[in-house]
Design a protein around this motif. Structure first.
Motif, short mmCIF file in Angstrom:
data_model
loop_
_atom_site.label_atom_id
_atom_site.label_comp_id
_atom_site.label_asym_id
_atom_site.label_seq_id
_atom_site.Cartn_x
_atom_site.Cartn_y
_atom_site.Cartn_z
N ILE A 204 28.39 -9.82 7.22
CA ILE A 204 27.22 -10.48 7.81
C ILE A 204 26.95 -11.81 7.10
N ALA B 145 26.93 -15.46 8.83
CA ALA B 145 25.76 -16.34 8.77
C ALA B 145 26.11 -17.70 8.19
N ALA C 190 27.99 -19.65 10.76
CA ALA C 190 27.08 -20.05 11.84
C ALA C 190 26.23 -21.25 11.42
N MET C 191 25.81 -21.28 10.16
CA MET C 191 25.02 -22.41 9.67
C MET C 191 25.82 -23.71 9.76
N LEU D 218 17.99 -14.18 4.40
CA LEU D 218 18.85 -13.57 5.42
C LEU D 218 18.15 -12.35 5.99
N TYR E 150 20.94 -9.76 16.01
CA TYR E 150 21.51 -10.93 15.34
C TYR E 150 21.00 -11.04 13.91
N VAL E 151 21.62 -11.95 13.15
CA VAL E 151 21.17 -12.27 11.80
C VAL E 151 20.54 -13.66 11.83
N ARG E 152 19.45 -13.83 11.09
CA ARG E 152 18.78 -15.13 10.97
C ARG E 152 18.92 -15.59 9.52
N TYR E 153 19.40 -16.82 9.35
CA TYR E 153 19.70 -17.37 8.03
C TYR E 153 18.98 -18.70 7.88
N ASP F 126 20.46 -18.50 14.09
CA ASP F 126 20.66 -17.12 14.57
C ASP F 126 22.08 -17.00 15.07
N PRO G 213 25.90 -19.41 17.47
CA PRO G 213 25.01 -20.09 16.53
C PRO G 213 23.95 -20.94 17.23
#
Length: 724
Positions: A247, A251, A254-255, A357, A378-381, A394, A413
């Motif tokens: 994960i 993330a 994606a950033m 995260l 989803y993951v939020r970073y 996200d 992303p």
């Protein structure tokens, strides 16, 4: 009685509320102070005449603050470590200091606190390191002196007990995993993930009303459960321990992708022929990001959009709203129907959200029962970059454990970049990029959804901009007292805005085609079908007890959205469509302007009905509009309860059943001119029985069906005059 917009009249414009000291002014003040200090120290030194002056230059005298001044600034720092220009000027006036002295004191104090925090973290890390080293030495000694239980001689690894051997293997695996995660985190976050406490927030979770936006009471980490439909979201479990390193990698990648997509121009983002819109080049995206995962199925299509705006909120508060699920879902209640944080892998460093995260699940909506909601896991970073820009991204986690039936929305992303601007403003660049299954969208709404304006970046940014204006009005203290009907009591304004916000959230969450709603379609004619559902209200102080019937319908009007909005929000035309006002005269008793547009307003209306039994009826109404959506939402309220609210008391115990309208452009003429037709959703919530255990009668359903059908016909008849 129509009240002029205070912001347009110059009384409550957000620009007037912002501090206006420029960076060049500050630099000039600093230079002037330095020059005067130099002259006073050289031209007229203390304690000497012109003949016996010491040839050595005098050092600049430092004026220490008094104990009282320090105590006052310490107390203010605990409440607000980042005061704005207005607060600094007020402090300087109270304490007899220059505004720059106050500013530099707070800068030094923040630096001091940051240093202390980092020193404390370093001490903790050193202690943990020593503990691990001691454990390691103890294990080595134990292994070196291990003996065979049968013969008493030294044992080999192959002769160890199964438990000892298993523990050694597990220990080695865990160390490798920790080293891998720490290396990734140290590179992108600044410190190892393992150093951060889990399931705790660096900034205490608070309601957006603390920022002036409003609040919504809910469980920590859970939002949007208006209809008690949290079972589906709760059924989604958080990630396994084995998934967490992956994960983090997802993330971080994606950033990087979000930053590039937000900053790139052609050929990734092409300008349309009319020059008004930006078109996404999917082929170029696949070439630019070669490791892109394939779409879940052939039924999924790509939606991507980008939008920028300057909003009246500082970057720190914006980041806090985005990283707190309750505040985020409240501010974007027209788009987010439900949301929940499943796990917190990192809370960030140095007391802020840098490196935070969170694994989340959310449901996104259009205010109509004809458009299915979009669920996403989803993951939020969140990360602060070297240039000071903050970014929140996200990205879906469905690829970790593919679902046999893929979710209707997978987020590539997506997110925003936030740049600090002068005077407490921020520039926000929003990227929205998803793969979605749109097969369930009604034909009436397909053009709007396909244009990207139903769920796209333009709608997110427009909503954020409008909510930031709402914040500015809630914090305003320079309200003129001469205008009739303007609420000037600060606490009363906040309470009324908070009540109106709860009304809006309840309306939005109850009108969409959420997976937690079971709509029943009544007989109708195609697109004009009325959909109804029931729910029981028990022990909820914000709603009257009993059985509540919700009814909604959506239809098209050949009238521009702005015209529909102005007609529905105007109290003078209310008796043309509002059957419940019974032909009475509707008068505005009080209002709060909360935006540049005159349509952004919270009003308290009185219905002067010919029927004496309804003469004391009051209506709380919020109307709000932006380029992408408009709402007129209202609810009958008790006079006694509203007097309590206007005096500043807690409005959470005022029972509300909101009804109203959601007005969207039809997708055919989505320009600033407001051309094209409108998609209008009409929704009512009515208490049909005050006993929660009672059975719903068919007569109640028929009554509500007739009510909504008559309202629709009246609106069509009233607005047809403009089109004929």
């Amino acid at each position: 009685m129509f009240q002029p917009n205070l912001m347009e009249a110059g009384h409550l414009h957000p620009l007037d509320m912002a501090p206006n000291t420029s960076e060049s002014d500050i630099a000039r003040i600093r230079d002037d102070d330095f020059d005067s200090a130099t002259k006073s120290g050289s031209d007229n030194p203390e304690g000497g005449s012109g003949d016996d002056q010491d040839p050595r230059p005098k050092k600049k005298r430092y004026h220490r603050h008094t104990q009282h001044q320090i105590q006052e600034m310490e107390a203010f720092f605990k409440e607000c470590p980042h005061p704005d220009d207005k607060q600094r000027k007020e402090l300087s006036r109270e304490l007899g200091l220059e505004p720059l002295q106050v500013k530099f004191w707070f800068q030094n104090k923040r630096t001091q606190m940051k240093t202390q925090h980092e020193r404390h973290e370093n001490t903790q890390l050193r202690n943990e390191n020593e503990k691990l080293r001691a454990d390691n030495m103890r294990y080595r000694e134990a292994l070196g002196s291990a003996s065979c239980p049968n013969c008493g001689g030294p044992t080999a690894i192959g002769e160890m007990s199964f438990d000892e051997h298993h523990l050694r293997l597990e220990n080695a695996r865990l160390r490798e995993e920790i080293d891998r995660i720490s290396a990734i985190a140290a590179k992108y976050v600044g410190k190892p993930v393992g150093n951060y406490p889990l399931l705790s927030s660096p900034v205490p979770s608070r309601s957006p009303l603390d920022l002036g936006v409003g609040s919504f009471g809910g469980q920590p980490g859970m939002a949007g459960e208006i209809y008690g439909g949290g079972d589906l979201l709760r059924s989604i479990s958080g990630p396994n321990e084995a998934d967490k390193p992956l994960i983090i990698e997802i993330a971080v990648a994606a950033m990087e992708e979000l930053i590039r997509m937000a900053q790139m121009g052609e050929p990734l983002w092409m300008t349309s022929l009319d020059g008004n819109t930006t078109v996404f080049n999917e082929d170029e995206y696949i070439r630019t990001f070669p490791r892109v995962a394939p779409k879940p199925s052939n039924h999924f299509k790509c939606e991507a959009s980008r939008e920028s705006a300057v909003v009246i909120m500082n970057h720190i508060n914006l980041v806090e709203i985005l990283m707190d699920v309750n505040q985020w879902s409240t501010v974007f209640s027209g788009i987010v129907s439900r949301a929940m944080t499943l796990d917190v892998l990192s809370t960030g460093v140095a007391g802020n959200y840098n490196g935070a995260l969170q694994v989340m699940t959310a449901e996104f909506q259009v205010p109509s029962p004809l458009v299915p909601t979009r669920e996403s896991y989803y993951v939020r970073y969140c990360k602060q970059h070297v240039d000071g820009t903050w970014a929140v991204v996200d990205v879906s986690l469905d690829t970790l454990r593919p679902n046999p039936a893929p979710r209707s929305c997978q987020r590539r992303p997506s997110g925003c970049l936030i740049q600090e601007m002068p005077n407490g403003y921020s520039k926000v660049t929003w990227v929205e990029h998803v793969d979605v299954d749109e097969r369930g969208v009604h034909n009436l709404y397909k053009q709007l959804v396909n244009s990207g304006n139903a769920f796209g970046a333009k709608r997110w940014v427009a909503t954020l901009d409008r909510q930031c204006e709402r914040l500015a009005s809630a914090l305003a203290s320079n309200i003129p007292t001469g205008d009739v009907g303007v609420i000037t009591n600060q606490e009363g304004r906040k309470s009324m805005l908070k009540l109106a916000e709860r009304m809006v959230i309840s309306f939005c969450a109850g009108v969409s085609a959420s997976t937690t709603h079971t709509w029943t379609t009544l007989s109708g004619t195609g697109a004009d079908d009325v959909r109804v559902m029931t729910r029981k209200s028990v022990d909820d102080p914000g709603r009257p007890p009993g059985i509540v019937l919700s009814a909604a319908t959506s239809f098209w009007l050949p009238v521009p959205p702005k015209r529909v909005f102005e007609f529905l929000r105007d109290e003078n035309s209310r008796n043309e469509w509002d059957i419940l006002s019974n032909g009475g005269i509707v008068q505005e008793m009080a209002h709060i302007a909360n935006g540049r547009d005159t349509g952004n307003c919270v009003s308290l209306l009185r219905v002067n009905s010919a029927n004496s039994s309804q003469s004391n009826m009051l209506i709380l109404q919020e109307s709000c509009t932006d380029q992408t959506a408009s709402f007129v939402i209202y609810a009958p309220v008790d006079i006694v309860a509203m007097n309590v609210v206007l005096n500043g008391s807690d409005p959470d115990y005022v029972a509300l059943l909101p009804s109203g309208f959601a007005i969207l452009p039809d997708g055919g003429g989505m320009g600033d001119s407001g051309s094209g037709g409108s998609l209008l959703t009409v929704a009512f919530q009515i208490l049909v029985d005050s006993v929660p255990t009672a059975k719903l009668s068919l007569g109640s359903v028929a009554t509500v069906n007739n009510l909504i059908a008559c309202t629709v016909e009246r609106i069509k008849a009233a607005l047809s005059c403009d089109t004929t």
